[in-house]
Write an enzyme that holds these catalytic residues in place. Structure first.
Site, short mmCIF file in Angstrom:
data_model
loop_
_atom_site.label_atom_id
_atom_site.label_comp_id
_atom_site.label_asym_id
_atom_site.label_seq_id
_atom_site.Cartn_x
_atom_site.Cartn_y
_atom_site.Cartn_z
N CYS A 117 0.85 -1.20 0.00
CA CYS A 117 0.00 0.00 0.00
C CYS A 117 0.88 1.24 0.00
CB CYS A 117 -0.94 0.01 1.20
SG CYS A 117 -0.20 0.61 2.73
N CYS A 120 3.72 2.85 4.69
CA CYS A 120 4.87 2.78 5.61
C CYS A 120 6.18 3.05 4.87
CB CYS A 120 4.94 1.38 6.24
SG CYS A 120 5.43 0.12 5.04
N CYS A 152 4.91 -2.22 9.38
CA CYS A 152 4.27 -2.37 8.08
C CYS A 152 3.13 -3.37 8.27
CB CYS A 152 5.26 -2.91 7.04
SG CYS A 152 4.46 -3.30 5.47
N CYS A 154 1.29 -4.54 5.68
CA CYS A 154 0.97 -5.24 4.43
C CYS A 154 1.94 -6.35 4.07
CB CYS A 154 0.98 -4.28 3.25
SG CYS A 154 -0.16 -2.91 3.36
N LEU A 271 6.54 13.74 26.99
CA LEU A 271 5.60 14.86 26.92
C LEU A 271 4.87 14.90 25.59
CD1 LEU A 271 7.67 17.75 28.59
CD2 LEU A 271 5.87 16.37 29.61
N ASP A 367 12.01 1.13 31.51
CA ASP A 367 12.89 0.03 31.92
C ASP A 367 14.14 0.41 32.68
OD1 ASP A 367 11.65 -2.29 30.46
OD2 ASP A 367 11.88 -0.85 28.84
N LEU A 411 17.58 17.58 36.93
CA LEU A 411 18.48 16.42 36.99
C LEU A 411 19.63 16.71 36.03
CD1 LEU A 411 19.23 13.53 37.77
CD2 LEU A 411 17.67 12.72 36.02
N GLN A 1203 1.14 -11.10 -1.07
CA GLN A 1203 -0.16 -11.28 -0.41
C GLN A 1203 -0.14 -12.48 0.54
OE1 GLN A 1203 -3.18 -9.30 -0.69
NE2 GLN A 1203 -1.45 -8.04 -1.23
N GLU A 1270 -7.22 -12.98 0.93
CA GLU A 1270 -7.67 -13.31 2.28
C GLU A 1270 -7.11 -14.59 2.90
OE1 GLU A 1270 -12.02 -13.27 1.60
OE2 GLU A 1270 -11.94 -11.64 3.04
C1 LIG Z 1 7.06 4.97 21.16
C2 LIG Z 1 7.78 4.98 22.47
C3 LIG Z 1 8.25 3.79 22.97
C4 LIG Z 1 8.93 3.77 24.19
N1 LIG Z 1 9.36 2.58 24.68
C5 LIG Z 1 10.02 2.54 25.87
C6 LIG Z 1 10.49 1.33 26.42
O1 LIG Z 1 10.33 0.26 25.81
N2 LIG Z 1 11.12 1.37 27.61
C7 LIG Z 1 11.34 2.54 28.28
O2 LIG Z 1 11.95 2.52 29.33
N3 LIG Z 1 10.90 3.70 27.79
C8 LIG Z 1 10.24 3.73 26.60
N4 LIG Z 1 9.78 4.92 26.12
C9 LIG Z 1 9.89 6.11 26.97
C10 LIG Z 1 11.11 6.93 26.66
O3 LIG Z 1 12.29 6.26 26.99
C11 LIG Z 1 10.98 8.18 27.49
O4 LIG Z 1 9.81 8.82 27.07
C12 LIG Z 1 12.13 9.11 27.30
O5 LIG Z 1 13.29 8.53 27.78
C13 LIG Z 1 11.88 10.42 28.02
O6 LIG Z 1 12.95 11.28 27.75
P1 LIG Z 1 12.71 12.66 27.02
O7 LIG Z 1 13.97 13.38 26.99
O8 LIG Z 1 12.07 12.43 25.73
O9 LIG Z 1 11.71 13.32 28.04
P2 LIG Z 1 10.67 14.51 27.86
O10 LIG Z 1 9.42 13.99 27.22
O11 LIG Z 1 11.33 15.62 27.17
O12 LIG Z 1 10.40 14.81 29.36
C14 LIG Z 1 9.81 13.87 30.19
C15 LIG Z 1 9.66 14.39 31.61
O13 LIG Z 1 10.91 14.39 32.25
C16 LIG Z 1 11.25 15.69 32.71
N5 LIG Z 1 12.68 15.86 32.52
C17 LIG Z 1 13.38 15.49 31.44
N6 LIG Z 1 14.68 15.74 31.65
C18 LIG Z 1 14.79 16.26 32.87
C19 LIG Z 1 15.87 16.72 33.64
N7 LIG Z 1 17.10 16.67 33.18
N8 LIG Z 1 15.62 17.22 34.86
C20 LIG Z 1 14.38 17.30 35.34
N9 LIG Z 1 13.31 16.86 34.66
C21 LIG Z 1 13.51 16.35 33.44
C22 LIG Z 1 10.42 16.62 31.89
O14 LIG Z 1 10.20 17.80 32.54
C23 LIG Z 1 9.16 15.80 31.69
O15 LIG Z 1 8.30 15.94 32.77
C24 LIG Z 1 9.13 4.98 24.91
C25 LIG Z 1 8.66 6.18 24.39
C26 LIG Z 1 7.99 6.19 23.18
C27 LIG Z 1 7.48 7.47 22.63
S1 FES Z 2 3.19 -1.42 2.51
FE1 FES Z 2 1.27 -1.02 3.50
S2 FES Z 2 1.87 -0.62 5.51
FE2 FES Z 2 3.71 -1.27 4.60
#
Ligand SMILES: Cc1cc2nc3c(=O)[nH]c(=O)nc-3n(C[C@H](O)[C@H](O)[C@H](O)COP(=O)(O)OP(=O)(O)OC[C@H]3O[C@@H](n4cnc5c(N)ncnc54)[C@H](O)[C@@H]3O)c2cc1C
Ligand code: FES
Ligand code: FES
Length: 1338
Positions: A117, A120, A152, A154, A271, A367, A411, A1203, A1270
Site C-alpha cells: 500500500c 509505511c 508495516c 501489508c 511529553l 525500563d 536532573l 499477499q 484473504e
Molecule cells: C514509542 C515509544 C516507545 C517507548 N518505549 C520505551 C520502552 O520500551 N522502555 C522505556 O523505558 N521507555 C520507553 N519509552 C519512553 C522513553 O524512553 C521516554 O519517554 C524518554 O526517555 C523520556 O525522555 P525525554 O527526553 O524524551 O523526556 P521529555 O518527554 O522531554 O520529558 C519527560 C519528563 O521528564 C522531565 N525531565 C526530562 N529531563 C529532565 C531533567 N534533566 N531534569 C528534570 N526533569 C527532566 C520533563 O520535565 C518531563 O516531565 C518509549 C517512548 C515512546 C514514545
Molecule cells: S506497505 Fe502497507 S503498511 Fe507497509
C-alpha cells in the site's frame, strides 16, 4: 533572571532549503509542519505517538565538540519544530524522486516488492537512508536495528529486508553460502530451468549502486552556527504556549527557578504523546536540548557520569565502545544496561529520548530505573541552591509520574559505577512484543557475594510495572542477605517475594497473575544465572543441570531469512507479455519517493474546514442533553452538527439493516458518533470537540461479552445452521466423545492510513466530490446521496489508493463520508475529516471475537465421525456485516476434512460494543480455526501426531462435496499438503523438536502443519461482477479505469498486465489513475479476494472489444505500429473507448436445505510452523514457517507471494500478540500502537519460505489464476497450535494434564500461565478479593 540575549527566529533547513520561521508555534510538531505548511506530504501520519515509524525523517546536527555531523532518524510526530534550531531535516522527498533520480534505497524497496500500500514505505526508506548515511556498508544486525521501529501492515517485512540487505557486505551476511545452503544475499536469483521453477523476484544487477555524492550536503551555514554558538536564548510564543530555550546551564537553572510549575522538555518522548494524544497543555515549555553540560558523558576510573540530556542512543553507543576497553568484571552494569537499551523502544525513539527524561518520567513501565537503582546509581541534581546528590532508589519515586525532585530542580547527570569483583547484576523485561513495546514487568537485580564464596553479602531486587512506582523487595533482600546461594535461598526468595509484592486484582494494566508470576520467574532466572556464574568461578554450589541452562538463554533478535519459489511462464510466451511475470507494483516508485498521493495528502482546498467527531462515553444510555456552547464560543469553530442537521436520512442502510449516522436519542456503545465539530483547522476542531458536553441517563441492560449475550439470549437474526449427515447417529457410532471450546479474540485492522476523506461541495446542482479512503466507492456514494437527499449522479467518489484497508474501509467509512458531506453541505465549504489513530480504533472496530463450542465423536485411530460446533460471534451493537461473516465461518467449518456428520450453528451476539465489521478472511479464519482445534484435541486425546490425524480425515476423492454440497476436487490441497510436509522436512524436524524438548526444561518447541481450503468470491451472488472502462488516446497511451480499489494488493498492476497482454502494448503505456464512481458505476467492493478476478475479466473484456474494433484496420495495415493503428482508427471514426463487464457466477446458499454453491472456486494451501517458547516468561520465538500455496497460474508471482506472506503475518498477529482490551464499562483501552501490538520485524519467523504450487490451474478465473488476498491469514494458526504443542510438552514433563485451555491470541501472558509451575501456582495461591477487573474478555 537569565542574562543572555533572546531571539525569536527559528532557523533550520529542510531538504537543503533554509527555513526562517518568525512565528514558530511551540505546539507544532515537525510532521504537521512538513505536511501542511511546507507541503511535503511524503512523511506520513500513522499514530502521532512515536509508535509506528511512518513519520520517520532524518535530522542532522553539527557537534562542535566532536567536530562532526550526526545523522539521526527521528519520528517527526514527536519532534517540536522549535527544537530544530540549527538542524537539517531530510525527508523522503529530499533524497530522490521519479522526476530526477531515485535514491538506491527508494529503488531497492520498490524493486524488491517491499511496497504494497506504500503508506509505511517513506518511513522505511528514511530509516534505511539514515543508516546508510552513518554506515554505508551496514551489517544485517544494523538493518534489523534500524527498522525495528517501522511497522508495516501489508508486506510481512520479508521483501523489505530482501531489498535492503543488498546494501550489506557479503562478509556481513548470514554466511550460509559455504554450507551448501544459499546465502541470504543470494535469494531470489536462481532459475531451475529443468522444472521451470524460479526464485527470481528481482535482479540485484538491475539496482543502481549507492552513490554518496548524491546525498544532500549538510548546510555549511549550520556548521558555522554550530561552531559559534552565541549563548543566546530562543523564545517562541504562540497563543497558548511559550517556548524558552536557553543555551547556557546557568540560564536554564534560573529559568527553572522562575517557572517551577512547568516542565522541562528534552527529547519530548514522554511529553509529546501526552500533548499529541491526550490534549495536555503546558503554557511554558523550557527546552533543555541545547545545554552542552546535559549531553556530556565522562568516564572515570570508577564509573561514568552521564548527562541527563544524553539520548539513549548516545548512551548505548558510548557503553558499547567502552565495553571493549573495560575488563568484564568492571562492566557488568553496563552490560545489563546495554541489554535493556537494545530492546527499549526503537532507534528513532532512542535517538530522541534521554536518560534523564526516562528517569524523571517516573513511569514504572519504563525500563531503566530498575537497573539503575539496582546498580546504586547516584543522581546529580542542580538548582539555584547548588548541586546535591541523591541515591536513585525506590524512595526517589514518590508516585506515578512523581519524584523527590523539587520543582525548581534539574536532573543534571547520572553517575553509574563500574561493577566490582563478586558483584553481579542482571536486567529482565517482558513485554507484549519483544521489542518496541513497553515492558509489562521489568526488573534490575544485583547480588554481591562475600569474596570467593556463595554467601550473599547484599542483594537488591527492583521491579517496575508492579505498582504505581518503582518497587524494591526490601524485606526479601534483607532476609536473604548473609545466606548461601542455594535451593533453599531460591525457595525462600519465592516465598518472600510473593508475600512482599502484592498487586490488587484491579491494578491498572491488568494481567495481575501474570505480573505476579513474572516477579518470581525473573528471580528464578537470576538465581540460575548466578549459580552458573559461581560455578564458573569455582565456588562450590549446587550443580546446574544442563536442561536448566535453558532458563538463561536470551532470545536473539534476527533478521528474517527465507526463500520463495514460483513457476515461470512457459517458453513460448512472448517476452513482451507481462502476465505471469513478477512485475513491480505499478506505483512502487511513487510510494518510495513519497510522491504517491493518499487522501490526506491532497492540498487544502480554498476555505477548507476540518471535522472532528464527538462520541459517546457511555455504552447504553439515553442522551438527555448536548451542549456545544463552549465549543462554539471558541474563535474559529464554525458549527456543530448532529442528527437534526442531516438534510436527508440520518441512517446507513445495509441489506435492510439500519445504522444511525448520528445517535439521536440513545447511544448503544462507547464510541458511537453523536455529533461533529467543524472548525477552521484540525487542532481547533479536536480541542473544541472535547468541550462538547453530553449528559446521559444510563439504560439497562448493558453487557459486552459473548457469555453475557448468551445469558440474555441477545442475538441478531438470522441465526444460521448447516448440517451434513446425521450428527447424533455419528456420535453413537463413535468410540469417544469430546467436548470443548475455543475463544478467539478480535483484531484491529490497524491499516497504517487511518480513515477519512475530503468532501468538496460542487458549484451547482447539489454536486459533491469526495476524495475518500473507501474499499467500496459505490456504497459510499449511495449512502452520501441518501444522507444529503441528493441523487447518486451528483455524488462522485474518487479513490486514488488506500494506505491499507483489510476489510475495514467498506462500511464505517460510508458513515464518516455521509457526516463529512453533511458538514460540507451545511457550510458550503470543503470539509476534511482524518481520524486520529485512537478515534479510528474506537469508532471503526475490527474483526469479530468468536467463541466455538464443540462436541466431537471420534474413533480410536483418530477418524472423526461427527462434529457439532456452535459458533458465537460478538457482533457489537449493530449487525453491519456480521451475519455474512458468520455465514462464511460456517461455510468454512469443514476446511479440508471429510467429516461425515457435521453440524454448525451460528449466532451473532448483540452486545453494547462498537459494531464489528469485515476483516480480511471475513469469518473464514475463525470458522477454520475451530475445526483445526477439534482435530488438534482429538489427536492429543488419541496420543497421535496431529498431522497424522489431519491427514486421515482429509477429503480424498476427486469428486468431493463440501458440507454444503458444493462439488470440488481436493487434489491441489493434497498436493500442497504433501509438498509442505516435504519442503518443511516435517518428519525430521519433528524428531529434532522432540529431542530439543527432552534436553531443555525451560524452553520448549512445538510444530504444527495445517491444510486449507478457502472459498473465493462472494456468497451473495450479485456481488460477483466487475466493470471497467478502457480508453485509448491518439498517442497510443491507454487509460484503464475499473471498479476495484488499490489498497496495496496490486489490483492496478494486474489490470495493467492484462491490458498489456491483450492490447500488446508495454505496461509503461498503460495507466490507472483512480477509482471513480463517475467512470465505473455500481461496482462491488474490493473484497472477498475477488477484486482481480472481477476487474481482470472486465478489463480483458473491454480490451478485447477494442482489439475487435482495431482488427480490420490492422489487417489492412499490417506494418502499422500501435500508435499508427490508433490514429488510423481515430481517422476512421472508430470508438477508442470501451466498457468491459464481467458477470460472475450465481453463487448462493439455501440455508434451509444446507446446500448451495457458495463460492466460485476454492483456493488451497498448507502451512507448517515451528516455534519455541520460554516457559518462564511466556515469550516465544517464531523459528520457521513453510507455506505452499495454490494461486492457480499466478498473474504476478511477486504480488501473490507478497499477499501470501502479508496475510500470514497478519494472521500471526491475530493468533499471538494482537490483544484488544476493554474496560468493564465497555470502553476500548487499546487505542494505539503503545497498547496494541501488531507484528513488527522482530516477530517474523527467522525462516519464512513461500512456495507457489506449480502446475496449478483454475478454469474459473482470469488466465487460470486464483484470488489470494484473504486466505493466508488463517495460516497464522499454525503458530498458535505450535505454541500449544510446546506448552503441552512443558506440561507433560511436569506431570500436568495435557488437556488445557488456550484461547487466541496466545499471548506471553497465556503461554506463561499455561506452563504451570511453582511460580504460577504461587501467583494464584492468594484468593482474589472481588473487584472490578482492569479488562474483560469480550
Ligand atoms: C514509542 C515509544 C516507545 C517507548 N518505549 C520505551 C520502552 O520500551 N522502555 C522505556 O523505558 N521507555 C520507553 N519509552 C519512553 C522513553 O524512553 C521516554 O519517554 C524518554 O526517555 C523520556 O525522555 P525525554 O527526553 O524524551 O523526556 P521529555 O518527554 O522531554 O520529558 C519527560 C519528563 O521528564 C522531565 N525531565 C526530562 N529531563 C529532565 C531533567 N534533566 N531534569 C528534570 N526533569 C527532566 C520533563 O520535565 C518531563 O516531565 C518509549 C517512548 C515512546 C514514545
Ligand atoms: S506497505 Fe502497507 S503498511 Fe507497509
Ligand atoms: S506517526 Fe509518528 S511514529 Fe506514528
Amino acid at each position: 533572571m537569565p542574562s543572555s540575549t533572546t531571539s525569536s527566529e527559528l532557523i533550520f533547513y529542510i531538504n537543503g532549503k533554509k527555513v526562517v520561521e518568525k512565528n514558530a508555534d511551540p505546539e507544532e510538531m515537525l510532521l504537521g509542519y512538513l505536511r501542511r505548511k511546507v507541503g511535503l506530504t511524503g512523511t506520513k501520519y500513522g499514530c502521532g505517538g512515536g509508535g509506528c515509524g511512518a513519520c520517520t525523517v532524518m535530522v542532522s546536527r553539527y557537534d562542535p565538540v566532536e567536530e562532526s555531523i550526526h545523522h539521526c532518524a527521528v519520528t517527526a510526530c514527536l519532534q517540536p519544530i522549535c527544537s530544530l534550531y540549527g538542524a537539517a531535516v531530510v525527508t523522503v522527498e529530499g533524497i530522490g524522486s521519479t522526476r530526477t533520480k531515485l535514491h538506491p534505497v527508494q529503488e531497492r524497496i520498490a524493486m524488491a516488492h517491499g511496497s504494497q500500500c506504500g503508506f509505511c514505505t517513506p518511513g522505511m526508506v528514511m530509516s534505511m537512508y539514515t543508516l546508510l548515511r552513518n554506515k554505508p556498508k551496514p551489517s544485517m544486525e544494523d538493518i534489523r536495528e534500524a527498522l525495528a521501529g517501522n511497522l508495516c501492515r501489508c508486506t510481512g517485512y520479508r521483501p523489505i529486508i530482501d531489498g535492503f540487505k543488498t546494501f550489506c557486505n557479503k562478509e556481513q551476511c548470514c554466511q550460509n553460502g559455504e554450507q551448501r545452503v544459499k546465502c541470504c544475499l543470494e535469494n531470489g536469483f536462481t532459475h531451475n530451468l529443468d522444472d521451470n521453477i524460479s526464485e527470481e523476484l528481482f535482479r540485484v544487477e538491475d539496482f543502481i549502486p549507492l552513490d554518496p555524492t548524491q546525498d544532500l550536503i549538510f548546510p555549511p551555514e549550520l556548521i558555522l552556527m554550530g561552531k559559534k554558538p552565541d549563548g543566546g536564548q530562543l523564545c517562541f510564543q504562540s497563543e497558548r504556549v511559550k517556548w524558552i530555550s536557553p543555551a547556557l546551564l546557568t540560564d536554564l537553572i534560573q529559568l527553572k527557578a522562575q517557572y517551577t510549575d512547568f516542565p522541562m522538555l528534552v527529547g519530548n518522548a514522554t511529553l509529546g504523546p501526552k500533548m499529541n494524544l491526550n490534549g495536555a497543555l503546558y503554557p511554558v515549555l523550557l527546552y533543555a536540548g541545547r545545554i552542552p553540560e546535559l549531553r556530556t558523558i565522562t568516564w572515570s576510573s570508577s564509573g561514568v557520569r552521564v548527562g541527563a540530556g544524553c539520548s539513549l542512543s548516545a548512551l548505548k553507543d558510548a557503553l558499547q565502545m567502552k565495553m571493549e576497553q573495560l575488563n568484564p568484571e568492571e562492566s557488568r552494569i553496563y552490560q545489563a544496561l546495554l541489554q535493556t537499551l537494545q530492546c527499549l523502544a526503537a532507534k528513532q525513539i532512542r535517538n530522541m529520548a534521554t536518560i534523564g527524561g526516562n528517569i524523571m518520567s517516573a513511569n514504572p513501565k519504563y525500563d531503566l530505573c530498575s537497573v539503575l537503582a539496582a546498580a546504586q546509581c547516584t543522581l546529580q541534581i542542580i538548582s539555584t541552591a547548588g548541586v546535591r546528590e541523591v541515591c536513585l532508589n525506590e524512595e526517589f519515586f514518590t508516585g506515578f509520574g512523581k519524584t523527590a525532585l523539587r520543582p525548581d530542580e534539574i536532573l543534571l547527570a547520572i553517575d553509574i559505577p563500574h561493577s566490582k569483583p563478586w558483584e553481579f547484576i542482571s536486567a529482565f523485561r517482558q513485554a507484549q512484543r519483544r521489542e518496541f513495546a513497553f515492558s509489562i514487568v521489568n526488573a534490575g537485580m544485583k547480588v554481591v557475594f562475600r569474596d570467593e564464596s556463595a554467601v550473599v553479602e547484599s542483594l537488591d531486587l527492583y521491579y517496575g510495572g508492579v505498582g504505581p512506582s518503582l518497587v524494591k523487595a526490601r524485606n526479601t533482600c534483607k532476609e536473604l542477605s548473609g545466606r548461601l546461594w542455594d535451593e533453599s535461598l531460591l525457595a525462600e526468595g519465592i516465598r518472600l517475594l510473593k508475600e512482599e509484592i502484592s498487586l490488587s486484582p484491579a491494578a491498572p494494566g491488568g494481567r495481575v497473575e501474570y505480573r505476579k508470576s513474572l516477579i518470581l520467574s525473573f528471580f528464578f532466572k537470576f538465581y540460575m544465572q548466578m549459580l552458573l556464574e559461581l560455578r564458573q568461578r569455582g565456588v562450590a554450589v549446587t550443580d546446574v543441570p544442563p536442561e536448566n541452562l535453558s532458563a538463561l538463554t536470551q532470545y536473539r533478535s534476527e533478521l528474517p531469512q527465507g526463500h520463495h519459489t514460483f513457476q515461470m511462464v512457459s517458453d513460448d510466451q512472448s517476452s513482451t507479455d507481462p502476465v505471469g511475470r513478477p512485475r513491480m507494483h505499478q506505483a512502487a516508485f511513487q510510494q518510495a519517493t513519497g510522491e504517491a498521493q493518499y487522501y490526506d495528502d491532497i492540498p487544502a482546498v480554498k476555505g477548507e474546514l476540518f471535522l472532528s467527531m464527538v462520541t459517546s462515553t457511555r455504552a447504553h444510555a439515553k442522551i438527555t442533553s448536548i451542549d456545544a456552547s463552549a465549543a462554539l464560543a471558541m474563535p474559529g469553530v464554525v458549527t456543530f452538527i448532529t442528527a437534526e442537521h442531516v438534510p436527508g436520512q440520518n441512517r446507513r442502510l445495509w441489506f435492510g439493516n439500519i445504522e444511525e449516522l448520528f445517535a439521536e436519542e440513545e447511544v448503544i456503545c462507547v464510541g458511537q458518533i453523536i455529533g461533529a465539530i467543524v472548525a477552521e483547522n484540525r487542532e481547533l476542531a479536536k480541542r473544541a470537540s472535547c468541550l462538547v458536553t453530553v449528559t446521559y441517563e444510563d439504560v439497562l441492560p448493558v453487557f459486552f461479552t459473548i457469555q453475557e449475550a448468551i445469558e440474555h439470549q441477545s442475538f441478531f437474526e438470522p441465526k444460521r445452521k448447516l448440517e451434513r449427515g446425521n450428527v447424533e447417529e455419528g456420535f453413537e457410532q463413535s468410540d469417544h466423545i469430546l467436548e470443548g471450546e475455543l475463544y478467539m479474540g478480535g483484531q484491529e485492522h490497524f491499516y497504517m492510513e487511518t480513515q477519512g476523506l475530503i468532501a468538496v461541495p460542487g458549484e451547482e446542482a447539489g454536486e459533491m466530490e469526495l476524495y475518500v479512503a473507501t474499499q467500496h466507492a459505490a456504497y459510499t456514494q449511495e449512502v452520501v446521496g441518501l444522507t444529503l437527499g441528493v441523487d447518486s449522479n451528483k455524488i462522485t467518489c474518487h479513490v486514488k489508493r488506500l494506505g491499507g484497508a483489510f476489510g475495514g474501509k467498506v462500511m464505517k467509512i460510508a458513515s464518516l463520508s455521509a457526516i463529512t458531506a453533511t458538514a460540507a453541505y451545511r457550510t458550503g465549504r470543503a470539509v476534511r475529516c482524518v481520524l486520529e489513530r485512537g478515534d479510528d480504533m474506537l469508532i471503526t472496530s475490527g474483526r469479530h471475537p468468536f467463541l466455538g463450542k464443540y462436541k466431537v465423536g471420534y474413533m480410536d485411530d483418530g477418524t472423526i465421525l461427527a462434529a457439532d460446533i456452535t459458533y458465537y460471534s460478538n457482533g457489537g451493537c449493530t449487525l453491519d456485516e456480521s451475519s455474512f461473516i458468520m455465514e462464511k465461518a460456517l461455510l468454512h467449518m469443514d476446511n479440508g476434512y471429510k467429516i461425515p456428520h457435521l453440524r454448525g450453528r451460528g449466532f451473532v451476539c448483540r452486545t453494547f460494543l462498537p459494531s464489528y465489521t469485515a476483516f480480511r478472511g471475513f469469518g473464514g479464519p475463525q470458522g477454520l480455526t475451530m475445526i483445526e482445534s477439534v482435530l488438534h484435541e482429538v489427536a492429543a486425546k488419541c496420543g497421535l501426531p496431529a498431522h497424522q490425524v489431519r491427514e486421515m480425515n482429509m477429503y480424498q476423492s476427486e469428486d468431493s462435496y463440501t458440507h454444503h454440497k458444493q462439488l470440488f476436487s481436493p487434489e491441489d490441497m493434497l498436493r500442497c499438503w504433501s509438498e509442505c510436509l516435504e519442503k518443511s522436512d516435517y518428519e525430521q524436524r519433528l524428531l529434532a523438536v522432540q529431542q530439543f524438548n527432552s534436553t531443555n526444561r525451560w524452553r520448549k518447541r512445538g510444530m504444527s502443519i495445517v491444510p486449507m481450503k478457502f472459498g473465493i468470491g462472494f456468497s451473495k451472488g450479485f456481488y460477483n461482477q466487475g466493470a471497467a472502462l478502457v480508453n485509448i488516446y491518439k498517442d497510443g497511451s491507454v487509460l484503464v479505469s475499473h471498479g476495484g480499489t488499490e489498497m496495496g494488493q496490486g489490483i492496478n498492476t494486474k489490470a495493467i498486465q492484462i491490458a498489456s497482454r491483450i492490447l500488446n502494448v508495454p505496461m509503461s503505456s498503460i495507466h490507472v489513475k483512480e477509482t471513480c464512481t463517475g467512470n465505473v458505476p455500481n461496482a462491488a467492493p474490493s473484497a472477498a479476494s475477488f477484486g482481480t478476478d472481477a476487474v481482470g475479466m472486465a478489463v480483458k473484456n473491454a480490451c478485447e472489444k477494442l482489439m475487435g474494433r482495431l482488427e480490420p484496420i490492422r489487417k489492412n495495415n499490417p506494418k502499422h505500429t500501435w500508435q499508427q493503428l490508433v490514429v488510423e482508427a481515430y481517422c476512421q471514426k472508430v470508438s477508442l473507448s470501451a466498457t468491459g463487464f464481467f458477470m460472475g457466477p450465481h453463487t448462493g446458499v439455501d440455508w434451509e436445505r444446507s446446500e448451495g454453491t457458495a463460492y466460485y472456486y476454492f483456493t488451497f494451501g498448507a502451512c507448517c510452523s515451528e516455534v519455541e517458547i520460554d516457559c518462564l516468561t511466556g515469550d516465544h520465538k517464531n523459528i520457521r514457517t513453510d507455506i505452499v500455496m495454490d494461486v492457480g497460474r499466478s498473474l504476478n508471482p511477486a504480488l501473490d507471494i507478497g499477499q501470501v506472506e502479508g496475510g500470514f503475518v497478519q494472521g500471526l498477529g491475530l493468533y499471538t500478540i494482537e490483544e484488544l482490551q476493554f474496560s468493564p464499562d465497555g470502553a476500548l483501552r487499546t487505542r494505539g500502537p503503545s497498547d496494541y501490538k501488531i507484528p513488527a520485524l522482530i516477530d517474523i519467523p527467522r525462516t519464512l519460505n513461500t512456495h507457489l504450487l506449480t502446475n496449478a490451474h483454475n478454469p474459473h478465473a482470469i488466465y487460470s489464476s486464483k484470488g489470494i488476498g484473504e486466505p493466508t491469514v488463517f495460516f497464522g494458526c499454525t503458530i498458535f497450535f505450535a505454541i500449544k504443542e510446546a506448552i503441552a510438552a512443558a506440561r507433560r514433563e511436569r506431570g500436568l494434564s495435557e488437556s488445557f485451555n488456550l484461547s487466541s491470541p496466545a499471548t506471553a501472558e497465556k503461554i506463561r500461565l499455561a506452563c504451570e509451575d511453582t511460580c504460577t501456582t504461587a501467583a494464584f495461591s492468594v484468593t482474589p478479593e472481588p473487584c472490578k477487573p482492569w479488562a474483560i474478555d469480550i
